[in-house]
Design a protein around this motif. Structure first.
Motif, PDB file in Angstrom:
ATOM      1  N   UNK A  53     -10.343  -2.691  -6.190  1.00  0.00           N
ATOM      2  CA  UNK A  53     -10.427  -3.075  -4.784  1.00  0.00           C
ATOM      3  C   UNK A  53      -9.044  -3.505  -4.314  1.00  0.00           C
ATOM      4  N   UNK A  54      -8.844  -3.408  -3.034  1.00  0.00           N
ATOM      5  CA  UNK A  54      -7.564  -3.768  -2.434  1.00  0.00           C
ATOM      6  C   UNK A  54      -7.522  -5.281  -2.241  1.00  0.00           C
ATOM      7  N   UNK A  55      -6.437  -5.893  -2.675  1.00  0.00           N
ATOM      8  CA  UNK A  55      -6.269  -7.341  -2.524  1.00  0.00           C
ATOM      9  C   UNK A  55      -5.785  -7.670  -1.114  1.00  0.00           C
ATOM     10  N   UNK A  56      -5.674  -8.938  -0.818  1.00  0.00           N
ATOM     11  CA  UNK A  56      -5.148  -9.356   0.487  1.00  0.00           C
ATOM     12  C   UNK A  56      -3.719  -8.849   0.669  1.00  0.00           C
ATOM     13  N   UNK A  57      -2.913  -8.892  -0.398  1.00  0.00           N
ATOM     14  CA  UNK A  57      -1.555  -8.359  -0.317  1.00  0.00           C
ATOM     15  C   UNK A  57      -1.601  -6.862  -0.002  1.00  0.00           C
ATOM     16  N   UNK A  58      -2.501  -6.140  -0.656  1.00  0.00           N
ATOM     17  CA  UNK A  58      -2.648  -4.713  -0.389  1.00  0.00           C
ATOM     18  C   UNK A  58      -3.044  -4.443   1.053  1.00  0.00           C
ATOM     19  N   UNK A  59      -3.932  -5.270   1.578  1.00  0.00           N
ATOM     20  CA  UNK A  59      -4.348  -5.113   2.975  1.00  0.00           C
ATOM     21  C   UNK A  59      -3.194  -5.423   3.920  1.00  0.00           C
ATOM     22  N   UNK A  60      -2.370  -6.400   3.544  1.00  0.00           N
ATOM     23  CA  UNK A  60      -1.243  -6.807   4.374  1.00  0.00           C
ATOM     24  C   UNK A  60      -0.208  -5.694   4.498  1.00  0.00           C
ATOM     25  N   UNK A  61       0.000  -4.918   3.425  1.00  0.00           N
ATOM     26  CA  UNK A  61       1.017  -3.866   3.475  1.00  0.00           C
ATOM     27  C   UNK A  61       0.454  -2.526   3.969  1.00  0.00           C
ATOM     28  N   UNK A  62      -0.812  -2.476   4.338  1.00  0.00           N
ATOM     29  CA  UNK A  62      -1.435  -1.236   4.808  1.00  0.00           C
ATOM     30  C   UNK A  62      -0.681  -0.595   5.976  1.00  0.00           C
ATOM     31  N   UNK A  63      -0.268  -1.353   7.004  1.00  0.00           N
ATOM     32  CA  UNK A  63       0.473  -0.722   8.104  1.00  0.00           C
ATOM     33  C   UNK A  63       1.771  -0.050   7.633  1.00  0.00           C
ATOM     34  N   UNK A  64       2.422  -0.644   6.660  1.00  0.00           N
ATOM     35  CA  UNK A  64       3.648  -0.059   6.116  1.00  0.00           C
ATOM     36  C   UNK A  64       3.322   1.260   5.414  1.00  0.00           C
ATOM     37  N   UNK A  65       2.258   1.267   4.623  1.00  0.00           N
ATOM     38  CA  UNK A  65       1.857   2.482   3.908  1.00  0.00           C
ATOM     39  C   UNK A  65       1.431   3.569   4.892  1.00  0.00           C
ATOM     40  N   UNK A  66       0.709   3.191   5.931  1.00  0.00           N
ATOM     41  CA  UNK A  66       0.309   4.168   6.955  1.00  0.00           C
ATOM     42  C   UNK A  66       1.537   4.795   7.617  1.00  0.00           C
ATOM     43  N   UNK A  67       2.538   3.959   7.916  1.00  0.00           N
ATOM     44  CA  UNK A  67       3.760   4.468   8.538  1.00  0.00           C
ATOM     45  C   UNK A  67       4.493   5.420   7.589  1.00  0.00           C
ATOM     46  N   UNK A  68       4.543   5.083   6.303  1.00  0.00           N
ATOM     47  CA  UNK A  68       5.185   5.966   5.325  1.00  0.00           C
ATOM     48  C   UNK A  68       4.449   7.292   5.207  1.00  0.00           C
ATOM     49  N   UNK A  69       3.127   7.248   5.220  1.00  0.00           N
ATOM     50  CA  UNK A  69       2.333   8.478   5.161  1.00  0.00           C
ATOM     51  C   UNK A  69       2.594   9.352   6.383  1.00  0.00           C
ATOM     52  N   UNK A  70       2.635   8.737   7.563  1.00  0.00           N
ATOM     53  CA  UNK A  70       2.900   9.484   8.790  1.00  0.00           C
ATOM     54  C   UNK A  70       4.291  10.115   8.733  1.00  0.00           C
TER      55      UNK A  70
END
Length: 88
Positions: A53-70
């Protein structure tokens, strides 16, 4: 993005990530766990079952990961467009 929220999502992602080996996937999941981005729960049953499962830290960096994917998608599209044309 890898779906770690459901077993069905994990199976879909395993197929989508092919040709990644089980060993490579395990190594990457271990690294993500060590970094605190995901957590791992092992259920003592036969056969063994493991859930991530995704931790709070993982959830926090989600926007960064989405931007990298885009960015990766756009970069890939631009590189594919260059193959047929002249370079300047």
């Amino acid at each position: 993005m890898i779906n770690l929220n459901t077993e069905a999502g994990q199976e879909q992602d395993k197929r989508r990530l092919t040709p990644i080996t089980t060993k490579s996937l395990a190594r990457e999941l271990d690294a993500l766990e060590a970094a605190g981005i995901i957590s791992r729960t092992v259920y003592p049953q036969v056969p063994p079952r493991v859930e991530y499962s995704v931790t709070e830290l993982g959830k926090f960096i989600r926007p960064v990961m989405d931007a990298l994917c885009a960015w990766g998608r756009l970069y890939g599209e631009s590189r594919n467009g260059e193959k047929g044309g002249k370079e300047e």
